[in-house]
Design a protein around this motif. Structure first.
Motif: not given
Lengths: 514, 514
Positions: B457-462, B443, B464-465
């Motif tokens: 940047t999107v959320a860890v492991n996300n 991250l 989909t987003n």
């Protein structure tokens, strides 16, 4: 050779068709003599669409009966033969009651509304009495009128233009907005009803399907025109294939063209006849003059030999990057007092922050966007202290022409994520370093969004990068902006290389102590 | 009344002009009798552009002298009067040497190249000898030929169309690409040279300025046409105001229209005459047939009475969302063997990851994009193990039509940031949870980018987003996609409401233990 009928009577043409070699016969208006068309078909003339279609469409009552039999959703309707049956219809459907002529109804002529039983008799008189056939329709409590242009090829291939919204004034089409601002579910429903209606008719060509969107989210068919239509005039400037080219492709058997929009938005405004005689051109003349200064506006003047009040004399189409922008341009064109060809610039990026204390950080986003010439607005909108404002700002931003939202917040930084939950637009989140935890709280509050609602998070306090990201996002569909971003990267490189060369030339000691 | 001259001789018209009321006289081609034009001007006929401009332009040598005097950058040139002076020019400028007729040069006629001194004599013979006037130009070692259409109103307001690239074959314009794929610095230089050149000429109208971009990044003027031009034909479909409408606006004194592009990209392909006679239509006929199946393609056939080899008989313009896409469509149209109207879909989003071990996470981005109908590609590109591949992928992505890059990486996650440094496109970073530190390393490596180079940047492991963010980014300029995103948000809400209702109906105990 294509013969395109523009006259009400085709009987005199009938003989000539046998002399010239007529490849295809098509119609510009459905009010032609269907019996003659049928005779021509029997003689081997290729009519597209078929005479059967013209016969069904030109009698609005027959049209309703036809579509009703084919399971197309319609407002309820019934034939009326005398005042008694009209009153019975009023009792059944309630008031206001729509009364329509079966035949030769066009551009609002042949339609009238009775607001109460007392008005029935006078309205029927206005429509010419029962001699030419009348029917009534239950009032459709619509929230919007929509229309879909459907093209069908000779091989029965079908393509639909985007759903548009039509705005009528005194039963005459006044404004068309493309695409219609309705959910994709409604768009799909409208397209399906339109396709189904056209599939029930015979022959190739372009068909305009007018629809009601009701309060409870139903799509009802209003009526169908078997030809290019006012609701499709915008396609000349806004679509890859105009409805007119499409009609010709369809009737002669060429492949249908791409009906999708090549500009994101279009709005069409009809120029209607004012008074009889020359005076009637006053307003049109003013509007045309102003339209010449409106970016994206194209004037069409039909040069009809005779002006009549409410007759369609021409139209103006405005195309542009968003429906909001073209609406603003139309408004400024129509409003004489305020008209200004350099009308106020619509912001493309909204920069919002939870508190004015975030402004020293967030201003950098505005600076970058100004440098790239991207119009932007800067607002304080707090998730925790002004939740209603946040709701209205986020949920309406895309309708105002905003394309990207940059949201900055510190601590329990909810603003970017909440805004992202309320808008379909991309949201860039700037974690602002608050008093405690060095910005880690802000960063994690913004970046760790649940599946389904993304926030494009940049580094702590780095609003410069948020501005650059917004410019890159707009540049994804704007080659000019993208080229300027490439130039920005090159300029950064050159700046660093100058420093590198200086370090190499002077040595690190003198670099640090010049 | 506007009189638009299409003939080489206007002398016979001279008398008629006095009889009809001529408001403005303009020209369709510069090869008209300038002396007659000057006489008409003296008689009070309003010529736009001015006769002086036509006189300068129609003699290419005079044109060069004129622009040179006005400080416009040009290839070096000199008049030649005999073989001796031609040889001296060759000694001075070297070979290949461009030899040109001063007058009546058009569509490649009147230009020829001598590759060596030995060829001089034969080339001069081909050009008709010295009788009609010849001059030579130093060979411009250009990397691209560019052109700018400049419009000037009667009030001297000036507007420029976007810079285009013109590709010539045997000295005849073959293909025009709009906008030209050059940096914004070059675009600015080209526009400035074009404006300066037009400012040195008199009168209103549209002017086409042809330019060379040299190896060392200089812009040199090639020549100017005082009229709508082949390099501006794409404007009919791709710009808010076509060059033809613009010329009429300019010469009659209406406000100039917006010259910017309403579609992101356009490519124009000239249909040139093949053999003399009817056989010459073979290829054109095939191309036109195929163009009817190409999305965004419009065929223009001039219906000239006579076919001549290499004569411009028509053109096809293809407009679309990116230069890469329209190029692909043109290629498929030209290549008979492979022609397929449903040609391969160009990916709009590139999904890349440092290792195939990231695929179980990153696949979610592809799934979401597929759901939204956004074409995408999935690749392994490692910053640390395949740095050259990363460099070439990132720096060329936008030229291939990619509009957004999604990059996933774990640990010392350099891929998203390095890619962002090499492309002007928006880059979405997905921190993949590596074996240690629970994804915090990934991250922070991705989000804490320096000023100047943003990663969304999107959320860890996300992932989909990340897919949803890419869809929102494309939706910023695509109302249809944006409507589908609104629908997606509504559907999510409805899903949650169903669960909420179930919880309310059944109570939490039975909800947890059904």
């Amino acid at each position: 050779m294509i013969i395109w009928l523009e006259t009400l009577m085709i009987a005199p043409l009938s003989k000539n068709l046998q002399r010239v070699r007529c490849g295809v016969l098509t119609v510009e208006i459905e009010h032609v003599d269907a019996a003659t068309l049928e005779k021509l078909e029997q003689q081997g003339v290729d009519c597209q669409p078929k005479a059967s279609t013209i016969r069904i469409i030109q009698d609005k009552y027959l049209q309703k009966v036809h579509f009703s039999r084919h399971g197309i959703p319609l407002p309820e309707f019934m034939q009326i033969d005398d005042l008694e049956s009209a009153k019975r219809a009023g009792d059944l459907y309630g008031y206001p009651l729509m009364i329509k002529s079966k035949r030769l109804a066009y551009d609002g002529r042949g339609n009238a509304v009775a607001k109460s039983e007392e008005e029935l008799s006078s309205v029927i008189t206005v429509l010419g009495g029962f001699d030419h056939g009348l029917y009534v329709e239950k009032w459709a409590p619509f929230v919007k009128e929509l229309a879909v242009i459907v093209a069908r090829g000779r091989d029965n291939s079908i393509l639909c233009y985007p759903v548009v919204e039509t705005i009528h004034k005194e039963n005459i089409c006044h404004v068309v907005k493309a695409p219609a601002n309705v959910s994709s579910k409604i768009q799909k429903m409208a397209t399906e009803v339109a396709c189904k209606a056209v599939s029930s008719l015979e022959g190739a060509g372009v068909f305009a399907v007018e629809l009601f969107l009701t309060e409870d989210g139903q799509i009802l068919l209003n009526e169908v025109a078997p030809r290019p239509h006012n609701s499709g005039h915008h396609t000349i400037e806004s679509c890859y294939t105009s409805q007119f080219e499409q009609h010709l492709r369809a009737v002669v058997g060429l492949p249908l063209g791409d009906p999708s929009m090549k500009t994101p938005a279009a709005i069409m405004y009809n120029l209607l006849g004012e008074d009889e005689g020359d005076r009637g051109f006053d307003l049109a003349h003013q509007l045309i003059g102003r339209a010449l200064c409106v970016p994206g506006a194209t004037v069409h003047w039909y040069d009809k030999p005779e002006m009549r009040k409410q007759r369609k004399m021409g139209h103006i189409t405005i195309v542009g990057p968003s429906i909001c922008k073209v609406q603003n341009r139309l408004d400024s064109m129509l409003n004489k007092e305020k008209f200004n060809s350099q009308s106020a610039v619509t912001p493309r990026v909204g920069i919002i922050m939870g508190s004015d204390s975030d402004l020293p950080v967030m201003k950098d986003a505005a600076k970058i966007l100004n440098m790239f010439g991207v119009p932007n607005e800067v607002r304080v909108v707090s998730a925790h202290r002004t939740p209603e404002l946040m709701y209205s700002y986020a949920s309406s931003a895309h309708e105002r022409g905003i394309q990207v939202i940059i949201a900055g917040a510190g601590g329990a930084a909810h603003l970017p994520g909440m805004v992202a939950a309320l808008t379909p637009l991309p949201v860039v989140g700037v974690p602002v370093r608050a008093t405690a935890l060095d910005g880690v709280d802000s960063l994690l509050s913004i970046v760790q969004m649940p599946r389904g609602v993304p926030v494009a998070t940049v580094a702590v306090n780095n609003a410069t990068n948020a501005g650059l990201l917004a410019a890159r996002i707009l540049g994804a569909s704007d080659a000019n902006l993208r080229a300027r971003m490439s130039q920005y990267l090159e300029d950064m490189r050159d700046e660093v290389l100058v420093k590198a060369e200086k370090l190499e030339r002077n040595g690190w000691e003198s670099y640090l102590n010049p």
